[in-house]
Write a protein that holds these residues in place. Structure first.
Motif, PDB file in Angstrom:
ATOM      1  N   TYR A 252       0.857  -1.192   0.000  1.00 54.86           N
ATOM      2  CA  TYR A 252       0.000   0.000   0.000  1.00 54.86           C
ATOM      3  C   TYR A 252       0.887   1.235   0.000  1.00 54.86           C
ATOM      4  N   LYS A 253       0.761   2.075  -1.027  1.00 55.56           N
ATOM      5  CA  LYS A 253       1.609   3.248  -1.166  1.00 55.56           C
ATOM      6  C   LYS A 253       0.780   4.470  -1.565  1.00 55.56           C
ATOM      7  N   ASP A 254       0.844   5.491  -0.765  1.00 52.74           N
ATOM      8  CA  ASP A 254       0.222   6.777  -1.122  1.00 52.74           C
ATOM      9  C   ASP A 254      -1.241   6.617  -1.527  1.00 52.74           C
ATOM     10  N   GLY A 255      -1.981   5.798  -0.768  1.00 55.38           N
ATOM     11  CA  GLY A 255      -3.410   5.640  -1.012  1.00 55.38           C
ATOM     12  C   GLY A 255      -3.764   4.689  -2.144  1.00 55.38           C
ATOM     13  N   ALA A 256      -2.783   3.945  -2.668  1.00 54.00           N
ATOM     14  CA  ALA A 256      -3.037   2.996  -3.757  1.00 54.00           C
ATOM     15  C   ALA A 256      -2.227   1.729  -3.500  1.00 54.00           C
ATOM     16  N   TYR A 257      -2.410   0.752  -4.385  1.00 57.63           N
ATOM     17  CA  TYR A 257      -1.811  -0.565  -4.174  1.00 57.63           C
ATOM     18  C   TYR A 257      -0.889  -0.917  -5.335  1.00 57.63           C
ATOM     19  N   ASP A 258       0.375  -1.164  -4.995  1.00 59.94           N
ATOM     20  CA  ASP A 258       1.385  -1.481  -6.001  1.00 59.94           C
ATOM     21  C   ASP A 258       1.670  -2.978  -5.973  1.00 59.94           C
ATOM     22  N   ILE A 259       0.944  -3.738  -6.808  1.00 58.03           N
ATOM     23  CA  ILE A 259       1.159  -5.185  -6.797  1.00 58.03           C
ATOM     24  C   ILE A 259       2.448  -5.570  -7.535  1.00 58.03           C
ATOM     25  N   ASN A 263       9.420  -4.612  -7.816  1.00 57.91           N
ATOM     26  CA  ASN A 263      10.188  -3.958  -8.868  1.00 57.91           C
ATOM     27  C   ASN A 263      10.548  -2.556  -8.399  1.00 57.91           C
ATOM     28  N   PRO A 264      11.825  -2.257  -8.211  1.00 60.29           N
ATOM     29  CA  PRO A 264      12.199  -0.913  -7.716  1.00 60.29           C
ATOM     30  C   PRO A 264      11.804   0.199  -8.675  1.00 60.29           C
ATOM     31  N   ASN A 265      11.498  -0.174  -9.913  1.00 59.86           N
ATOM     32  CA  ASN A 265      11.100   0.828 -10.907  1.00 59.86           C
ATOM     33  C   ASN A 265       9.614   0.740 -11.244  1.00 59.86           C
ATOM     34  N   SER A 266       8.827   0.235 -10.316  1.00 63.03           N
ATOM     35  CA  SER A 266       7.385   0.127 -10.574  1.00 63.03           C
ATOM     36  C   SER A 266       6.804   1.513 -10.841  1.00 63.03           C
ATOM     37  N   ASN A 267       5.829   1.544 -11.722  1.00 63.28           N
ATOM     38  CA  ASN A 267       5.254   2.804 -12.198  1.00 63.28           C
ATOM     39  C   ASN A 267       4.052   3.214 -11.347  1.00 63.28           C
ATOM     40  N   PRO A 268       4.120   4.352 -10.655  1.00 62.72           N
ATOM     41  CA  PRO A 268       2.977   4.804  -9.850  1.00 62.72           C
ATOM     42  C   PRO A 268       1.692   4.941 -10.655  1.00 62.72           C
ATOM     43  N   GLN A 269       1.806   5.146 -11.965  1.00 55.82           N
ATOM     44  CA  GLN A 269       0.614   5.260 -12.800  1.00 55.82           C
ATOM     45  C   GLN A 269      -0.123   3.929 -12.917  1.00 55.82           C
ATOM     46  N   GLU A 270       0.570   2.846 -12.580  1.00 59.92           N
ATOM     47  CA  GLU A 270      -0.027   1.516 -12.688  1.00 59.92           C
ATOM     48  C   GLU A 270      -0.509   0.986 -11.340  1.00 59.92           C
ATOM     49  N   TYR A 271      -0.347   1.761 -10.274  1.00 61.23           N
ATOM     50  CA  TYR A 271      -0.873   1.342  -8.983  1.00 61.23           C
ATOM     51  C   TYR A 271      -2.388   1.188  -9.088  1.00 61.23           C
ATOM     52  N   LEU A 272      -2.930   0.258  -8.314  1.00 65.58           N
ATOM     53  CA  LEU A 272      -4.367   0.016  -8.342  1.00 65.58           C
ATOM     54  C   LEU A 272      -5.070   0.801  -7.243  1.00 65.58           C
ATOM     55  N   SER A 273      -6.205   1.369  -7.568  1.00 76.52           N
ATOM     56  CA  SER A 273      -7.058   1.953  -6.534  1.00 76.52           C
ATOM     57  C   SER A 273      -7.692   0.820  -5.739  1.00 76.52           C
ATOM     58  N   ALA A 274      -8.302   1.151  -4.617  1.00 71.83           N
ATOM     59  CA  ALA A 274      -8.977   0.132  -3.814  1.00 71.83           C
ATOM     60  C   ALA A 274     -10.070  -0.552  -4.627  1.00 71.83           C
ATOM     61  N   GLU A 275     -10.780   0.213  -5.428  1.00 71.74           N
ATOM     62  CA  GLU A 275     -11.846  -0.363  -6.251  1.00 71.74           C
ATOM     63  C   GLU A 275     -11.266  -1.297  -7.313  1.00 71.74           C
ATOM     64  N   GLN A 276     -10.168  -0.915  -7.910  1.00 77.03           N
ATOM     65  CA  GLN A 276      -9.535  -1.774  -8.919  1.00 77.03           C
ATOM     66  C   GLN A 276      -8.999  -3.060  -8.294  1.00 77.03           C
ATOM     67  N   LEU A 277      -8.429  -2.950  -7.093  1.00 73.47           N
ATOM     68  CA  LEU A 277      -7.939  -4.151  -6.426  1.00 73.47           C
ATOM     69  C   LEU A 277      -9.093  -5.057  -6.016  1.00 73.47           C
ATOM     70  N   CYS A 278     -10.208  -4.462  -5.607  1.00 80.60           N
ATOM     71  CA  CYS A 278     -11.406  -5.245  -5.298  1.00 80.60           C
ATOM     72  C   CYS A 278     -11.840  -6.045  -6.524  1.00 80.60           C
ATOM     73  N   GLU A 279     -11.894  -5.400  -7.674  1.00 79.05           N
ATOM     74  CA  GLU A 279     -12.268  -6.095  -8.913  1.00 79.05           C
ATOM     75  C   GLU A 279     -11.249  -7.186  -9.256  1.00 79.05           C
ATOM     76  N   PHE A 280      -9.995  -6.942  -8.952  1.00 79.88           N
ATOM     77  CA  PHE A 280      -8.939  -7.925  -9.171  1.00 79.88           C
ATOM     78  C   PHE A 280      -9.263  -9.213  -8.410  1.00 79.88           C
TER      79      PHE A 280
END
Length: 441
Positions: A252-259, A263-280
């Motif tokens: 959990y990072k900055d109000g979103a989820y980085d699955i 990866n040290p270079n993970s893209n914050p634009q690809e973090y999932l919102s709580a709703e997106q993670l729920c759908e996941f």
């Protein structure tokens, strides 16, 4: 039958970390319990007493806890002259002796180990098995053998592979008995080991501390397809279901989820919102036989918890969210944030506290999963506890390592003792409120 002697010593948990064991002597003999170490102190847990001396055991020594037991708890408790059957009175006395909100003066580990050994001595005084005594203490009206949660694959912070979630488990809910559940689970574990050897090479069959395989899967989908395919190859559809321990607070990072947090270079634009993670998670439930998700969101993301609980009848299991803390359970009930909760003895300080939480959960129709700890011992107390509570689910890791398989073996002994009265929870691992009204056998 007053207590004659209490003596504490240092032993080591399954990770080689010091923990506490206590002997208690009554007129019926010697009784012994060892408590789990705590892998990582969480916010709402009772506080274990450690030495914090960096020169010894990286600060994890427990000589202070031993001193508290042998020099304070033992003489004061013996002086009171309690009968060992006075569990609540003894536990209340221990908490009064500590006199802190978080149990930090005497230490939760010091208090808990004494509380548990009292229960063991009391079962002997009554002439009943420990699980029967716990059932009496909890006022449970049924005896039930639990569905085991077997850890198969490990990811998250427990492994260097690319899996985002900490544990990928199987639940043999379709077995007709506990013995058959163990057969299915152990055979599947060995089958998966052979598959991993064939897929990645024999050198890739390393296991984590909880016994799960740390194989180098590239992503979550690959692991889920792998498990589902293995279930089908073993013709276990409908008998063996999948569970996840997401441990989402770790990504959990900055109000979103980085699955992709490994990866040290993970893209914050690809973090999932709580709703997106729920759908996941919900998509996984539709595609795979996924029936249980533990800690799917961060511990402070209450709205997300409530949302997923409302949208599925599958098990949403609160572990780190609750930490076997009655106040946290109250928040969960208020927010309807999960439909099942874990109980870990090492997160509270007395058996009585844990029983009070259990009653609250059952009265509010929540499922209960009794769980071990990463730094567990070979003590089998929780095996008797899960049966005595009729909790219907036990999560004690893979069928691997003696401190874990020992707990599963203890339930085999109980099943044999119960004979035709033995009942396996199976597909009723989350029993409805009517189960609490069944007559105890």
């Amino acid at each position: 039958m007053p207590i004659k002697l209490i003596n504490a010593r240092q032993i080591f948990d399954s990770c080689g970390v010091p923990t506490v064991e206590v002997d208690m002597v009554t007129e019926l003999g010697l009784f012994r319990v060892g408590v789990p170490s705590t892998d990582l102190k969480k916010l709402h847990e009772a506080v274990p007493l450690r030495d914090n001396d960096p020169q010894l055991y990286q600060g994890q020594g427990i000589t202070k806890a031993i001193t508290m037991i042998n020099s304070i708890i033992a003489p004061e408790l013996i002086k009171m002259g309690f009968e060992v059957t006075q569990q609540r009175d003894i536990d209340n006395f221990l908490l009064t002796l500590d006199a802190t909100e978080d149990r930090s003066r005497l230490g939760a580990n010091s208090i808990l180990v004494v509380s548990l050994v009292v229960a063991k001595a009391a079962s002997a005084k009554k002439g009943t098995p420990l699980y029967r005594h716990i059932s009496d203490l909890a006022e449970v009206k049924y005896i039930m053998l639990p569905v085991p949660h077997f850890t198969i694959l490990v990811g998250g912070i427990l492994s260097s592979n690319n899996l985002p979630f900490q544990e990928y488990l199987v639940l043999p809910v379709g077995a007709p008995s506990y013995t058959e559940a163990m057969r299915i689970g152990t055979e599947f574990y060995i089958y998966v080991k052979n598959l991993i050897e064939g897929k990645f090479g024999i050198e890739r069959t390393y296991v984590a501390d909880n016994g799960g395989f740390t194989a180098p899967f590239e992503d979550h989908k690959e692991a889920m397809i792998f498990l589902n395919t293995a279930i089908r190859q073993c013709a276990l559809q409908g008998k063996l279901m999948i569970g996840l321990n997401a441990a989402a607070s770790f990504f959990y990072k900055d109000g979103a989820y980085d699955i992709n947090f490994k990866n040290p270079n993970s893209n914050p634009q690809e973090y999932l919102s709580a709703e997106q993670l729920c759908e996941f998670y919900l998509d996984d439930m539709r595609e795979f036989p996924l029936v249980s998700v533990e800690d799917p969101f961060d511990n402070e993301d209450w709205e997300a918890w409530s949302n997923i609980t409302m949208r599925t009848t599958n098990q949403i299991l609160a572990s780190d969210l609750i930490q076997t803390n009655l106040q946290q359970v109250g928040l969960l009930l208020e927010k309807k944030a999960a439909n099942s909760v874990t109980l870990r003895l090492s997160q509270c300080a007395t058996l009585t506290e844990m029983l009070d939480i259990f009653r609250t959960l059952v009265n509010n129709r929540l499922g209960v999963v009794v769980m071990d700890r990463l730094g567990d011992t070979d003590d089998t107390f929780i095996a008797d506890m899960v049966v005595g509570l009729g909790a219907c689910q036990l999560k004690a890791g893979a069928p691997h390592h003696s401190e874990r398989i020992g707990k599963y073996n203890q339930i085999l002994r109980i099943e044999e003792e119960l004979g035709p009265l033995a009942k396996y929870a199976g597909k009723n691992y989350r029993p409805g409120p009517e189960a609490t009204q069944k007559k105890k056998k």
